[in-house]
Design an enzyme around this catalytic site. Structure first.
Site, PDB file in Angstrom:
ATOM      1  N   ASP A   8       0.859  -1.187   0.000  1.00 25.02           N
ATOM      2  CA  ASP A   8       0.000   0.000   0.000  1.00 25.02           C
ATOM      3  C   ASP A   8       0.900   1.244   0.000  1.00 25.02           C
ATOM      4  O   ASP A   8       2.075   1.180   0.357  1.00 25.02           O
ATOM      5  CB  ASP A   8      -0.913   0.016   1.232  1.00 25.02           C
ATOM      6  CG  ASP A   8      -1.858   1.225   1.223  1.00 25.02           C
ATOM      7  OD1 ASP A   8      -2.445   1.514   0.162  1.00 25.02           O
ATOM      8  OD2 ASP A   8      -1.994   1.895   2.267  1.00 25.02           O
ATOM      9  N   SER A   9       0.290   2.376  -0.320  1.00 25.47           N
ATOM     10  CA  SER A   9       1.030   3.640  -0.282  1.00 25.47           C
ATOM     11  C   SER A   9       1.419   4.001   1.150  1.00 25.47           C
ATOM     12  O   SER A   9       2.300   4.822   1.352  1.00 25.47           O
ATOM     13  CB  SER A   9       0.163   4.758  -0.857  1.00 25.47           C
ATOM     14  OG  SER A   9      -1.004   4.899  -0.066  1.00 25.47           O
ATOM     15  N   TYR A  40      -0.804   8.569  -2.574  1.00 23.82           N
ATOM     16  CA  TYR A  40      -0.761   8.347  -4.020  1.00 23.82           C
ATOM     17  C   TYR A  40      -1.969   9.006  -4.704  1.00 23.82           C
ATOM     18  O   TYR A  40      -1.946   9.253  -5.899  1.00 23.82           O
ATOM     19  CB  TYR A  40      -0.827   6.839  -4.329  1.00 23.82           C
ATOM     20  CG  TYR A  40       0.478   6.088  -4.189  1.00 23.82           C
ATOM     21  CD1 TYR A  40       1.586   6.628  -3.543  1.00 23.82           C
ATOM     22  CD2 TYR A  40       0.593   4.808  -4.724  1.00 23.82           C
ATOM     23  CE1 TYR A  40       2.767   5.901  -3.423  1.00 23.82           C
ATOM     24  CE2 TYR A  40       1.769   4.085  -4.618  1.00 23.82           C
ATOM     25  CZ  TYR A  40       2.853   4.631  -3.968  1.00 23.82           C
ATOM     26  OH  TYR A  40       4.016   3.910  -3.852  1.00 23.82           O
ATOM     27  N   GLY A  41      -3.013   9.242  -3.916  1.00 22.71           N
ATOM     28  CA  GLY A  41      -4.304   9.653  -4.490  1.00 22.71           C
ATOM     29  C   GLY A  41      -4.301  10.985  -5.202  1.00 22.71           C
ATOM     30  O   GLY A  41      -5.199  11.277  -5.983  1.00 22.71           O
ATOM     31  N   CYS A  71      -4.202  -1.450  -2.240  1.00 20.68           N
ATOM     32  CA  CYS A  71      -4.327  -0.005  -2.442  1.00 20.68           C
ATOM     33  C   CYS A  71      -5.205   0.183  -3.665  1.00 20.68           C
ATOM     34  O   CYS A  71      -4.870  -0.297  -4.764  1.00 20.68           O
ATOM     35  CB  CYS A  71      -2.932   0.586  -2.676  1.00 20.68           C
ATOM     36  SG  CYS A  71      -2.950   2.343  -3.066  1.00 20.68           S
ATOM     37  N   ASN A  72      -6.315   0.863  -3.497  1.00 22.19           N
ATOM     38  CA  ASN A  72      -7.224   1.071  -4.623  1.00 22.19           C
ATOM     39  C   ASN A  72      -6.604   1.951  -5.691  1.00 22.19           C
ATOM     40  O   ASN A  72      -6.794   1.738  -6.879  1.00 22.19           O
ATOM     41  CB  ASN A  72      -8.521   1.708  -4.131  1.00 22.19           C
ATOM     42  CG  ASN A  72      -9.379   0.707  -3.403  1.00 22.19           C
ATOM     43  OD1 ASN A  72     -10.159  -0.001  -4.009  1.00 22.19           O
ATOM     44  ND2 ASN A  72      -9.223   0.611  -2.087  1.00 22.19           N
ATOM     45  N   THR A  73      -5.873   2.968  -5.251  1.00 22.64           N
ATOM     46  CA  THR A  73      -5.288   3.907  -6.205  1.00 22.64           C
ATOM     47  C   THR A  73      -4.295   3.183  -7.115  1.00 22.64           C
ATOM     48  O   THR A  73      -4.346   3.319  -8.341  1.00 22.64           O
ATOM     49  CB  THR A  73      -4.611   5.063  -5.451  1.00 22.64           C
ATOM     50  OG1 THR A  73      -5.556   5.588  -4.516  1.00 22.64           O
ATOM     51  CG2 THR A  73      -4.173   6.151  -6.389  1.00 22.64           C
ATOM     52  N   GLU A 157      -3.409   9.353   7.648  1.00 18.96           N
ATOM     53  CA  GLU A 157      -1.975   9.095   7.856  1.00 18.96           C
ATOM     54  C   GLU A 157      -1.435   9.942   9.013  1.00 18.96           C
ATOM     55  O   GLU A 157      -0.591   9.509   9.777  1.00 18.96           O
ATOM     56  CB  GLU A 157      -1.182   9.399   6.568  1.00 18.96           C
ATOM     57  CG  GLU A 157      -1.392   8.379   5.449  1.00 18.96           C
ATOM     58  CD  GLU A 157      -0.478   7.159   5.535  1.00 18.96           C
ATOM     59  OE1 GLU A 157       0.665   7.298   5.978  1.00 18.96           O
ATOM     60  OE2 GLU A 157      -0.944   6.064   5.171  1.00 18.96           O
ATOM     61  N   CYS A 191     -11.108   2.832  -0.641  1.00 18.08           N
ATOM     62  CA  CYS A 191      -9.738   3.195  -0.286  1.00 18.08           C
ATOM     63  C   CYS A 191      -9.448   2.413   0.982  1.00 18.08           C
ATOM     64  O   CYS A 191     -10.259   2.415   1.916  1.00 18.08           O
ATOM     65  CB  CYS A 191      -9.613   4.692  -0.031  1.00 18.08           C
ATOM     66  SG  CYS A 191      -8.006   5.153   0.653  1.00 18.08           S
ATOM     67  N   THR A 192      -8.303   1.736   1.014  1.00 12.50           N
ATOM     68  CA  THR A 192      -8.038   0.834   2.140  1.00 12.50           C
ATOM     69  C   THR A 192      -7.729   1.590   3.435  1.00 12.50           C
ATOM     70  O   THR A 192      -7.671   0.988   4.504  1.00 12.50           O
ATOM     71  CB  THR A 192      -6.903  -0.143   1.792  1.00 12.50           C
ATOM     72  OG1 THR A 192      -5.746   0.616   1.401  1.00 12.50           O
ATOM     73  CG2 THR A 192      -7.316  -1.063   0.663  1.00 12.50           C
ATOM     74  N   HIS A 193      -7.549   2.901   3.341  1.00  8.70           N
ATOM     75  CA  HIS A 193      -7.399   3.705   4.558  1.00  8.70           C
ATOM     76  C   HIS A 193      -8.748   3.965   5.245  1.00  8.70           C
ATOM     77  O   HIS A 193      -8.812   4.177   6.456  1.00  8.70           O
ATOM     78  CB  HIS A 193      -6.800   5.075   4.234  1.00  8.70           C
ATOM     79  CG  HIS A 193      -5.322   5.077   3.985  1.00  8.70           C
ATOM     80  ND1 HIS A 193      -4.741   4.482   2.907  1.00  8.70           N
ATOM     81  CD2 HIS A 193      -4.317   5.661   4.696  1.00  8.70           C
ATOM     82  CE1 HIS A 193      -3.433   4.678   2.940  1.00  8.70           C
ATOM     83  NE2 HIS A 193      -3.146   5.397   4.019  1.00  8.70           N
TER      84      HIS A 193
HETATM   85  N1  DGL Z   1      -4.922   3.057   0.569  1.00 11.70           N
HETATM   86  C1  DGL Z   1      -4.842   3.750  -0.706  1.00 11.70           C
HETATM   87  C2  DGL Z   1      -6.081   3.418  -1.517  1.00 11.70           C
HETATM   88  O1  DGL Z   1      -6.708   2.392  -1.230  1.00 11.70           O
HETATM   89  C3  DGL Z   1      -4.597   5.202  -0.418  1.00 11.70           C
HETATM   90  C4  DGL Z   1      -4.139   5.958  -1.585  1.00 11.70           C
HETATM   91  C5  DGL Z   1      -3.332   7.201  -1.262  1.00 11.70           C
HETATM   92  O2  DGL Z   1      -2.193   7.052  -0.852  1.00 11.70           O
HETATM   93  O3  DGL Z   1      -3.834   8.290  -1.502  1.00 11.70           O
HETATM   94  O4  DGL Z   1      -6.447   4.106  -2.444  1.00 11.70           O
END
Ligand code: DGL
Length: 278
Positions: A8-9, A40-41, A71-73, A157, A191-193
């Protein structure tokens, strides 16, 4: 170790890792968070592709036969390119990368009675419209309404999401999503966050609306994948070990912040994703 790589990011992938460990308690895992370059978004397609490739190459170099983009992004922007070009050119047929968009879109339509589904995600995920395209393949009758939440990953974060101003921002995004269609009965946290915000979101949206997170969906899908691919399942080591890596140089900061997502982590190592760094 030949564990399953989970990338993940930042910290969000820990919400997926937890579900994977519950479903596969014998398997080894190697977690990698690119905390030094999160989020990353708000990054370009090219940047997300480049960072994701670097992370995958590094995890393969450590011995992981399979990597989950938790990570979805990264899944929305980079997975197709990585599966179709990068893996073939650089890693031959033995290595695999799987994402979180496909397992989610395969089943998300089953959650909705109205066929009106809302999605909350990062700007990059929403702009890519990967979910819009994939959902249509599996559930042509479903309309997907998407709302980008640019402030959510940074506030998660930095652990500032409990602040009053953050809560107002969360409320604004939820209300903006629900305004897109009054019949939305399901909201996907793409988004996994975002599962960290679940208690706050549940207070904002009407109780009848189902909020879907991805951990269990991804774990079930991976189990089925490994069942269908015993040649991959056999490559994965099974000693109940999980190791953690981050690109963040301040390991103590990573450990402290990760407790909001996951149980206490005793050992975390830093990597700069240099391929000679073991
Ligand atoms: N957990 C990432 C996701 O699922 C976060 C992306 C990010 O870093 O903005 O999209």
């Amino acid at each position: 170790m030949q564990g399953i790589g989970v990338f993940d990011s930042g910290f969000g992938g820990l919400t997926i890792l937890e579900s994977l460990q519950e479903s596969m308690p014998e398997h080894d895992f190697m977690y990698l968070g690119d905390n030094a370059r999160t989020p990353y978004g708000d990054k370009s397609f090219e940047q997300v592709n480049q960072y994701t490739k670097e992370a995958i190459d590094w995890l393969f170099e450590q011995g992981c036969p399979l990597v989950i983009l938790a990570c979805n992004t990264a899944s929305a922007l980079a997975l197709r390119n990585i599966q179709q070009i990068h893996l073939k050119l650089n890693h031959g047929a033995k290595k695999r990368v799987l994402g979180v968009v496909r397992p989610t879109t395969e089943i998300i339509g089953n959650y909705s009675k109205t066929n009106k589904i809302g999605l909350l995600g990062t700007p990059a995920t929403v702009e890519s419209n990967s979910y819009g395209i994939e959902v249509k393949k599996f559930f042509p009758q479903v309309s997907l309404y998407q709302e980008a939440c640019p402030f959510w990953v940074p506030m998660i974060e930095e652990h500032t999401y409990e602040d009053a101003s953050s809560k107002i921002q969360i409320q604004k995004n939820c209300e903006a999503l629900l305004k897109k269609n009054k019949d939305i009965d399901t909201i996907l946290l793409a988004c996994t966050h975002y599962p960290i915000l679940l208690p706050i979101i549940e207070k904002i949206v009407p109780k009848e609306i189902r909020i879907v997170t991805q951990g269990d969906i991804v774990a079930k899908s991976l189990l089925e994948y490994l069942h269908r691919h015993p040649e991959m399942e056999n490559l994965i080591s099974k000693n109940k070990n999980t190791v953690f890596y981050t690109t963040e140089t301040d390991i103590e900061k990573f450990k402290e912040k990760s407790t909001h997502f996951y149980k206490a982590i005793s050992t975390v190592r830093h990597t700069n994703l240099d391929l000679n760094d073991t």
